[in-house]
Design a protein around this motif. Structure first.
Motif, mmCIF file in Angstrom:
data_model
loop_
_atom_site.group_PDB
_atom_site.id
_atom_site.type_symbol
_atom_site.label_atom_id
_atom_site.label_comp_id
_atom_site.label_asym_id
_atom_site.label_seq_id
_atom_site.Cartn_x
_atom_site.Cartn_y
_atom_site.Cartn_z
ATOM 1 N N SER A 200 0.723 3.628 -3.265
ATOM 2 C CA SER A 200 0.243 4.997 -3.050
ATOM 3 C C SER A 200 1.293 6.017 -3.447
ATOM 4 O O SER A 200 0.987 6.997 -4.130
ATOM 5 C CB SER A 200 -0.143 5.199 -1.581
ATOM 6 O OG SER A 200 -1.196 4.351 -1.232
ATOM 7 N N ALA B 173 0.841 -1.210 0.000
ATOM 8 C CA ALA B 173 0.000 0.000 0.000
ATOM 9 C C ALA B 173 0.870 1.252 0.000
ATOM 10 O O ALA B 173 0.564 2.227 -0.698
ATOM 11 C CB ALA B 173 -0.947 -0.003 1.199
ATOM 12 N N GLU C 177 -7.767 -2.334 0.116
ATOM 13 C CA GLU C 177 -8.395 -1.080 -0.322
ATOM 14 C C GLU C 177 -8.375 -0.036 0.789
ATOM 15 O O GLU C 177 -8.075 1.133 0.536
ATOM 16 C CB GLU C 177 -9.826 -1.334 -0.780
ATOM 17 C CG GLU C 177 -9.915 -2.004 -2.128
ATOM 18 C CD GLU C 177 -11.349 -2.266 -2.551
ATOM 19 O OE1 GLU C 177 -12.244 -1.490 -2.149
ATOM 20 O OE2 GLU C 177 -11.566 -3.243 -3.288
ATOM 21 N N GLU C 178 -8.661 -0.440 2.006
ATOM 22 C CA GLU C 178 -8.644 0.502 3.130
ATOM 23 C C GLU C 178 -7.220 0.985 3.398
ATOM 24 O O GLU C 178 -6.996 2.168 3.649
ATOM 25 C CB GLU C 178 -9.233 -0.141 4.386
ATOM 26 C CG GLU C 178 -9.289 0.794 5.571
ATOM 27 C CD GLU C 178 -10.069 2.080 5.308
ATOM 28 O OE1 GLU C 178 -9.665 3.125 5.861
ATOM 29 O OE2 GLU C 178 -11.068 2.062 4.562
ATOM 30 N N LYS C 179 -6.259 0.093 3.348
ATOM 31 C CA LYS C 179 -4.858 0.477 3.555
ATOM 32 C C LYS C 179 -4.409 1.454 2.463
ATOM 33 O O LYS C 179 -3.686 2.411 2.750
ATOM 34 C CB LYS C 179 -3.957 -0.756 3.583
ATOM 35 C CG LYS C 179 -4.121 -1.596 4.837
ATOM 36 C CD LYS C 179 -3.196 -2.791 4.819
ATOM 37 C CE LYS C 179 -3.370 -3.654 6.041
ATOM 38 N NZ LYS C 179 -2.990 -3.029 7.290
ATOM 39 N N LEU C 180 -4.831 1.219 1.231
ATOM 40 C CA LEU C 180 -4.476 2.119 0.138
ATOM 41 C C LEU C 180 -5.080 3.507 0.352
ATOM 42 O O LEU C 180 -4.398 4.518 0.142
ATOM 43 C CB LEU C 180 -4.932 1.550 -1.204
ATOM 44 C CG LEU C 180 -4.083 0.406 -1.756
ATOM 45 C CD1 LEU C 180 -4.815 -0.303 -2.883
ATOM 46 C CD2 LEU C 180 -2.726 0.903 -2.200
ATOM 47 N N ARG C 181 -6.329 3.572 0.780
ATOM 48 C CA ARG C 181 -6.966 4.876 1.048
ATOM 49 C C ARG C 181 -6.241 5.623 2.171
ATOM 50 O O ARG C 181 -5.939 6.814 2.047
ATOM 51 C CB ARG C 181 -8.439 4.696 1.419
ATOM 52 C CG ARG C 181 -9.364 4.593 0.240
ATOM 53 C CD ARG C 181 -10.820 4.715 0.665
ATOM 54 N NE ARG C 181 -11.261 3.569 1.440
ATOM 55 C CZ ARG C 181 -11.712 2.432 0.915
ATOM 56 N NH1 ARG C 181 -11.772 2.288 -0.386
ATOM 57 N NH2 ARG C 181 -12.096 1.444 1.699
ATOM 58 N N THR C 182 -5.963 4.913 3.246
ATOM 59 C CA THR C 182 -5.283 5.526 4.388
ATOM 60 C C THR C 182 -3.896 6.008 3.997
ATOM 61 O O THR C 182 -3.505 7.142 4.286
ATOM 62 C CB THR C 182 -5.180 4.518 5.549
ATOM 63 O OG1 THR C 182 -6.501 4.139 5.935
ATOM 64 C CG2 THR C 182 -4.441 5.102 6.733
ATOM 65 N N ARG C 183 -3.155 5.158 3.322
ATOM 66 C CA ARG C 183 -1.778 5.510 2.946
ATOM 67 C C ARG C 183 -1.757 6.645 1.929
ATOM 68 O O ARG C 183 -0.908 7.534 2.010
ATOM 69 C CB ARG C 183 -1.070 4.269 2.386
ATOM 70 C CG ARG C 183 0.385 4.506 2.217
ATOM 71 C CD ARG C 183 1.072 4.657 3.567
ATOM 72 N NE ARG C 183 2.436 5.042 3.322
ATOM 73 C CZ ARG C 183 3.061 6.023 3.937
ATOM 74 N NH1 ARG C 183 2.477 6.688 4.901
ATOM 75 N NH2 ARG C 183 4.293 6.321 3.623
ATOM 76 N N ALA C 184 -2.694 6.645 0.987
ATOM 77 C CA ALA C 184 -2.755 7.727 -0.003
ATOM 78 C C ALA C 184 -3.002 9.065 0.682
ATOM 79 O O ALA C 184 -2.404 10.080 0.310
ATOM 80 C CB ALA C 184 -3.832 7.444 -1.041
ATOM 81 N N SER C 185 -3.839 9.077 1.691
ATOM 82 C CA SER C 185 -4.091 10.311 2.441
ATOM 83 C C SER C 185 -2.810 10.788 3.124
ATOM 84 O O SER C 185 -2.481 11.983 3.090
ATOM 85 C CB SER C 185 -5.196 10.065 3.473
ATOM 86 O OG SER C 185 -5.385 11.204 4.264
ATOM 87 N N ARG D 126 -0.397 12.194 0.467
ATOM 88 C CA ARG D 126 -0.805 13.529 0.009
ATOM 89 C C ARG D 126 -0.473 14.602 1.047
ATOM 90 O O ARG D 126 -0.061 15.712 0.696
ATOM 91 C CB ARG D 126 -2.294 13.542 -0.308
ATOM 92 C CG ARG D 126 -2.616 12.868 -1.615
ATOM 93 C CD ARG D 126 -4.097 13.027 -1.985
ATOM 94 N NE ARG D 126 -4.427 12.160 -3.087
ATOM 95 C CZ ARG D 126 -5.019 10.968 -2.964
ATOM 96 N NH1 ARG D 126 -5.385 10.524 -1.774
ATOM 97 N NH2 ARG D 126 -5.261 10.243 -4.034
#
Length: 134
Positions: free
Chosen positions: A49, A45, A86-94, A97
């Motif tokens: 990301s 992730a 998917e949750e790890k990707l969302r968290t890591r992308a945040s 950024r």
């Protein structure tokens, strides 16, 4: 530099080396990392990301999808882990950024290329510059 925190976590990437699908060695624990190493899903992730956001934010940078796929295969993501990933990707992308905003695009992009570019210190060749990648 603040960007080194971002890559301090990513440095524990068990999928490092030549971005090969060989069994990864146990990841080293970064000085600022928790006592337990990150899971292969966390590592993937972080790499995904970082590289995907680099393609969006850094001029002339493209993700080499095949190399990113190799990292995913090495993480051994199975269908039952997709929701967690998917949750790890969302968290890591945040988090990525936020780090990009804190460091500034130029500095952050330089570090992303250093980690994942042609001479990448974490995974070589996931990011490319120059000619279009197919």
């Amino acid at each position: 530099m603040r960007g080194t925190r971002l890559f301090g976590v990513v440095l524990t990437l068990a999928l490092a080396g030549q971005a090969s699908a060989q069994a990864p060695a146990p990841p080293p624990v970064a000085p600022s990392a928790p006592a337990s190493p990150l899971s292969p899903l966390d590592n993937y992730a972080a790499a995904a990301s970082t590289t995907i956001i680099a393609e969006q934010a850094c001029p002339g940078v493209q993700v080499r999808a095949g190399q990113l796929t190799t990292l995913r295969l090495a993480a051994r993501v199975n269908p039952g882990q997709e929701a967690v990933l998917e949750e790890k990707l969302r968290t890591r992308a945040s988090q990525v950024r936020q780090q990009l905003a804190a460091d500034g695009r130029e500095a952050w992009c330089a570090e992303a290329l250093a980690a994942f570019g042609p001479q990448g210190t974490i995974a070589k060749g996931v990011l490319a510059t120059g000619a279009p990648i197919r």
